[in-house]
Design a protein around this motif. Structure first.
Motif, PDB file in Angstrom:
ATOM      1  N   VAL A  13       0.853  -1.170   0.000  1.00 43.23           N
ATOM      2  CA  VAL A  13       0.000   0.000   0.000  1.00 43.23           C
ATOM      3  C   VAL A  13       0.891   1.222   0.000  1.00 43.23           C
ATOM      4  N   ALA A  14       0.900   1.923  -1.095  1.00 45.85           N
ATOM      5  CA  ALA A  14       1.736   3.113  -1.214  1.00 45.85           C
ATOM      6  C   ALA A  14       1.142   4.016  -2.265  1.00 45.85           C
ATOM      7  N   GLY A  15       1.696   5.170  -2.463  1.00 45.14           N
ATOM      8  CA  GLY A  15       1.122   6.130  -3.404  1.00 45.14           C
ATOM      9  C   GLY A  15       2.169   6.668  -4.336  1.00 45.14           C
ATOM     10  N   VAL A  16       1.760   7.125  -5.466  1.00 42.29           N
ATOM     11  CA  VAL A  16       2.659   7.751  -6.422  1.00 42.29           C
ATOM     12  C   VAL A  16       2.229   9.199  -6.600  1.00 42.29           C
ATOM     13  N   ARG A  17       3.180  10.075  -6.615  1.00 42.22           N
ATOM     14  CA  ARG A  17       2.861  11.494  -6.724  1.00 42.22           C
ATOM     15  C   ARG A  17       2.522  11.829  -8.171  1.00 42.22           C
ATOM     16  N   PHE A  18       1.263  12.200  -8.367  1.00 43.50           N
ATOM     17  CA  PHE A  18       0.798  12.540  -9.699  1.00 43.50           C
ATOM     18  C   PHE A  18       1.339  13.907 -10.104  1.00 43.50           C
ATOM     19  N   ALA A  19       1.392  14.138 -11.396  1.00 47.34           N
ATOM     20  CA  ALA A  19       1.547  15.500 -11.899  1.00 47.34           C
ATOM     21  C   ALA A  19       0.202  16.203 -11.750  1.00 47.34           C
ATOM     22  N   SER A  20       0.187  17.504 -11.941  1.00 46.21           N
ATOM     23  CA  SER A  20      -1.060  18.241 -11.739  1.00 46.21           C
ATOM     24  C   SER A  20      -2.113  17.834 -12.747  1.00 46.21           C
ATOM     25  N   SER A  21      -1.705  17.352 -13.896  1.00 45.54           N
ATOM     26  CA  SER A  21      -2.672  16.920 -14.898  1.00 45.54           C
ATOM     27  C   SER A  21      -2.938  15.435 -14.750  1.00 45.54           C
ATOM     28  N   ASN A  40       5.264   6.137   2.494  1.00 48.85           N
ATOM     29  CA  ASN A  40       4.489   5.017   2.985  1.00 48.85           C
ATOM     30  C   ASN A  40       3.227   5.424   3.737  1.00 48.85           C
ATOM     31  N   TYR A  41       3.144   6.671   4.177  1.00 57.87           N
ATOM     32  CA  TYR A  41       1.982   7.055   4.962  1.00 57.87           C
ATOM     33  C   TYR A  41       0.769   7.338   4.095  1.00 57.87           C
ATOM     34  N   ARG A  42       0.916   7.385   2.775  1.00 62.11           N
ATOM     35  CA  ARG A  42      -0.223   7.600   1.913  1.00 62.11           C
ATOM     36  C   ARG A  42      -0.988   6.286   1.725  1.00 62.11           C
ATOM     37  N   LYS A  43      -2.324   6.393   1.652  1.00 62.74           N
ATOM     38  CA  LYS A  43      -3.157   5.223   1.490  1.00 62.74           C
ATOM     39  C   LYS A  43      -4.083   5.393   0.296  1.00 62.74           C
ATOM     40  N   THR A  44      -4.717   4.280  -0.086  1.00 61.63           N
ATOM     41  CA  THR A  44      -5.619   4.326  -1.233  1.00 61.63           C
ATOM     42  C   THR A  44      -6.937   5.001  -0.887  1.00 61.63           C
ATOM     43  N   LEU A  45      -7.275   5.126   0.394  1.00 56.49           N
ATOM     44  CA  LEU A  45      -8.489   5.824   0.787  1.00 56.49           C
ATOM     45  C   LEU A  45      -8.222   7.320   0.868  1.00 56.49           C
ATOM     46  N   PRO A  46      -9.178   8.151   0.493  1.00 56.23           N
ATOM     47  CA  PRO A  46      -8.990   9.598   0.640  1.00 56.23           C
ATOM     48  C   PRO A  46      -8.747   9.964   2.101  1.00 56.23           C
ATOM     49  N   GLY A  47      -8.062  11.082   2.334  1.00 50.95           N
ATOM     50  CA  GLY A  47      -7.721  11.486   3.690  1.00 50.95           C
ATOM     51  C   GLY A  47      -8.927  11.940   4.484  1.00 50.95           C
ATOM     52  N   THR A  65      -7.002  11.749  -4.070  1.00 50.88           N
ATOM     53  CA  THR A  65      -8.048  10.815  -4.497  1.00 50.88           C
ATOM     54  C   THR A  65      -7.749   9.375  -4.128  1.00 50.88           C
ATOM     55  N   GLY A  66      -6.508   9.054  -3.818  1.00 58.42           N
ATOM     56  CA  GLY A  66      -6.127   7.673  -3.565  1.00 58.42           C
ATOM     57  C   GLY A  66      -5.764   6.897  -4.812  1.00 58.42           C
ATOM     58  N   HIS A  67      -5.859   7.543  -5.982  1.00 60.18           N
ATOM     59  CA  HIS A  67      -5.534   6.849  -7.229  1.00 60.18           C
ATOM     60  C   HIS A  67      -4.035   6.628  -7.385  1.00 60.18           C
ATOM     61  N   GLY A  68      -3.229   7.517  -6.836  1.00 55.44           N
ATOM     62  CA  GLY A  68      -1.782   7.368  -6.955  1.00 55.44           C
ATOM     63  C   GLY A  68      -1.259   6.104  -6.302  1.00 55.44           C
ATOM     64  N   PRO A  69      -1.588   5.851  -5.018  1.00 52.17           N
ATOM     65  CA  PRO A  69      -1.133   4.606  -4.396  1.00 52.17           C
ATOM     66  C   PRO A  69      -1.622   3.359  -5.123  1.00 52.17           C
ATOM     67  N   ARG A  70      -2.874   3.388  -5.604  1.00 49.47           N
ATOM     68  CA  ARG A  70      -3.400   2.215  -6.301  1.00 49.47           C
ATOM     69  C   ARG A  70      -2.631   1.979  -7.600  1.00 49.47           C
ATOM     70  N   LEU A  71      -2.322   3.037  -8.318  1.00 47.50           N
ATOM     71  CA  LEU A  71      -1.595   2.896  -9.581  1.00 47.50           C
ATOM     72  C   LEU A  71      -0.185   2.381  -9.343  1.00 47.50           C
ATOM     73  N   TYR A  72       0.471   2.884  -8.298  1.00 45.13           N
ATOM     74  CA  TYR A  72       1.810   2.388  -7.989  1.00 45.13           C
ATOM     75  C   TYR A  72       1.755   0.908  -7.614  1.00 45.13           C
ATOM     76  N   ASP A  73       0.749   0.535  -6.827  1.00 52.28           N
ATOM     77  CA  ASP A  73       0.608  -0.861  -6.425  1.00 52.28           C
ATOM     78  C   ASP A  73       0.403  -1.765  -7.641  1.00 52.28           C
ATOM     79  N   TYR A  74      -0.376  -1.280  -8.620  1.00 53.46           N
ATOM     80  CA  TYR A  74      -0.641  -2.084  -9.817  1.00 53.46           C
ATOM     81  C   TYR A  74       0.641  -2.356 -10.595  1.00 53.46           C
ATOM     82  N   TYR A  75       1.448  -1.319 -10.821  1.00 58.73           N
ATOM     83  CA  TYR A  75       2.676  -1.502 -11.599  1.00 58.73           C
ATOM     84  C   TYR A  75       3.736  -2.255 -10.798  1.00 58.73           C
ATOM     85  N   ASP A  76       3.724  -2.098  -9.495  1.00 59.28           N
ATOM     86  CA  ASP A  76       4.665  -2.867  -8.684  1.00 59.28           C
ATOM     87  C   ASP A  76       4.314  -4.357  -8.731  1.00 59.28           C
ATOM     88  N   MET A  77       2.995  -4.650  -8.710  1.00 56.23           N
ATOM     89  CA  MET A  77       2.568  -6.045  -8.864  1.00 56.23           C
ATOM     90  C   MET A  77       2.982  -6.582 -10.232  1.00 56.23           C
TER      91      MET A  77
END
Length: 490
Positions: A13-21, A40-47, A65-77
């Motif tokens: 469970v981790a997050g990726v820092r999105f660009a503004s777009s 590591n403190y970022r989660k897939t659930l909104p704050g 939005t929590g989309h960053g951690p989910r996307l990082y988790d997907y590519y790491d998998m």
């Protein structure tokens, strides 16, 4: 151990820092995550919502939005899956199955221990729909569009004109044998399965004397076909509307996890189809693709623009008479992934649908509505069975929902109750349907072409002058020709 070591190490469970777009392509984000590992403190659930200005945060869009951690988790998998040596280990690694807690674990659990979270189950998709309006839901969970075009279906078999006389004679003998077995203590399903097995045997035997392609094929009877997959897009299951208000809120943080969803409440439900074919024809070579993955046909949407998918299609699976399944999940397209099977590509499957006759009687529908409901049920059954069969083949070939297909897979299916025949051809273009976040775009859809149902016998006027008003039954030449065409298709 609650899981295998491979499955225990797979949840990150981790997050990726999105660009503004948020319009960045999936390929760009995939390259970014290797150098921009999220905190590591970022989660897939909104704050949490801030209670005062001191608690206010200004995170980037991916963390908010929590989309960053989910996307990082997907590519790491995906990276971890690609590093595994064989298909069997890849299947075990991506398997969402979680066993139940045993009596010892429950007995020795104490209040100061972490809570025993409910194990993840899968929704059991019936091989024959048990609800009369399931087609759209089946299309959604398989991301498969339906093509009901007789001319296009015929074009797949253009140039294949097999002789049908020998096959017709053998078929009539099999029908006589089926009718004579009425005194035997057999159920309708068993009797229908026997007839369908003899049907495919008769088709191959009537052509085997001058067709060399059969030497590279393998015919299996009573083969089980099991497949599991994860489908995204069910976050609306967490929407709540309080009494006295029209405002709909998506309560993720404090809501109970929906059945078959990830414990992070991602709206990604796991499904399983435990199918059984009367006969299955496999080969060492795949069928020719119907169209290329780069063509426009590969990205045609599943639903038309006027269909509101979230409101009109995405319901709880219980609405369609699906129930949680806690059994072990497998990818088994007639063989196990570690069996070193040489005939891995499915060509033709024959499936009994005689139980549909009982279901239509139970639904109490008549006339034109009965015909339409039966046709929709056959189409839904063809979509789910072909997707499950092809999905299992893809996993046994080394593809997963994290490492998508780089070439299409094609298979054919015949559905019959012994009196009517329904034909279908499907092309699997993508199985990466388990993620739906900003930054990941997968426009590819699967396709299923259908034809039927067609009666086995048709009535024709007698050609004799003295019997000009009489009708006689004969085997449908279209059914005979289509079965032989599917057997010969390469």
């Amino acid at each position: 151990m609650r899981r295998s070591s491979a499955m225990l190490s797979r949840r990150i469970v981790a997050g990726v820092r999105f660009a503004s777009s948020t319009s960045s392509s999936a390929a760009v984000v995939k390259d970014q995550h290797k150098t921009m590992k999220p905190p590591n403190y970022r989660k897939t659930l909104p704050g949490h919502e801030p209670r005062n200005m001191l608690q206010e945060e200004f995170p980037n869009l991916g963390d908010a939005t929590g989309h960053g951690p989910r996307l990082y988790d997907y590519y790491d998998m995906a990276d971890k899956v690609q590093s595994l040596p064989n298909a069997a280990e890849k299947i075990a690694f991506v398997n969402p199955y979680e066993r139940e807690w045993n009596s010892v674990e429950k007995t020795w659990h104490r209040q100061w221990h972490p809570l025993l979270m409910a194990p993840r189950k899968a929704w059991n998709v019936p091989a024959i729909p048990k609800y009369f309006d399931s087609l759209n839901f089946y299309k959604y969970i398989t991301k498969c569009r339906i093509v009901n075009d007789r001319e296009k279906f015929d074009s797949f078999y253009s140039g294949i004109v097999p002789p049908t006389k020998k096959f017709e004679n053998r078929l009539l003998q099999s029908l006589d044998a089926r009718d004579s077995s009425n005194s035997v203590d057999l159920t309708d399903v068993e009797r229908s399965n026997r007839f369908l097995r003899s049907l495919i045997d008769d088709a191959i035997t009537s052509l085997a004397h001058n067709v060399e392609v059969f030497q590279k094929q393998r015919l299996s009877h009573t083969t089980r076909c099991e497949s599991f997959w994860i489908r995204s897009g069910f976050l609306s299951m967490y929407d709540k509307k309080d009494i006295g208000t029209d405002v709909v809120e998506r309560k993720l943080r404090y809501a109970n996890r929906f059945i078959a969803d990830d414990r992070r409440k991602l709206g990604e439900l796991s499904f399983v189809l435990r199918d059984e074919f009367a006969a299955q024809l496999r080969s060492t070579n795949p069928l020719k693709q119907l169209f290329d993955l780069t063509s426009d046909e590969a990205v045609i949407p599943v639903f038309e623009d006027h269909v509101n998918v979230e409101d009109d299609v995405v319901y709880s699976p219980k609405v369609f008479n699906m129930w949680p399944d806690s059994e072990i999940l497998w990818q088994c397209p007639g063989y196990d992934a570690d069996s070193k099977e040489t005939h891995q590509y499915g060509r033709l499957a024959v499936k009994d649908i005689s139980i549909l006759n009982q279901l239509t009687d139970y639904w109490k529908i008549d006339g034109e509505e009965r015909e339409q409901v039966r046709r929709d049920a056959m189409t839904a059954s063809a979509v789910s069975s072909l997707f499950s069969w092809l999905n299992a083949q893809a996993h046994c070939l080394g593809y997963t929902q994290y490492t998508d297909l780089d070439r299409p897979l094609v298979s054919q299916m015949i559905l019959s109750d012994g009196d009517e025949f329904f034909f279908a051809v499907a092309q699997l273009n993508t199985i990466a349907i388990n993620i739906d976040v900003d930054g990941f775009e997968n426009r590819r859809t699967n396709a299923c072409y259908v034809d039927g149902p067609h009666p086995l016998f048709i009535e024709e006027t007698s050609g004799k002058e003295e019997e000009a008003n009489t009708m006689e039954k004969r085997v449908s030449p279209h059914v005979l020709s289509r079965i032989l065409q599917m057997v010969l298709k390469e």
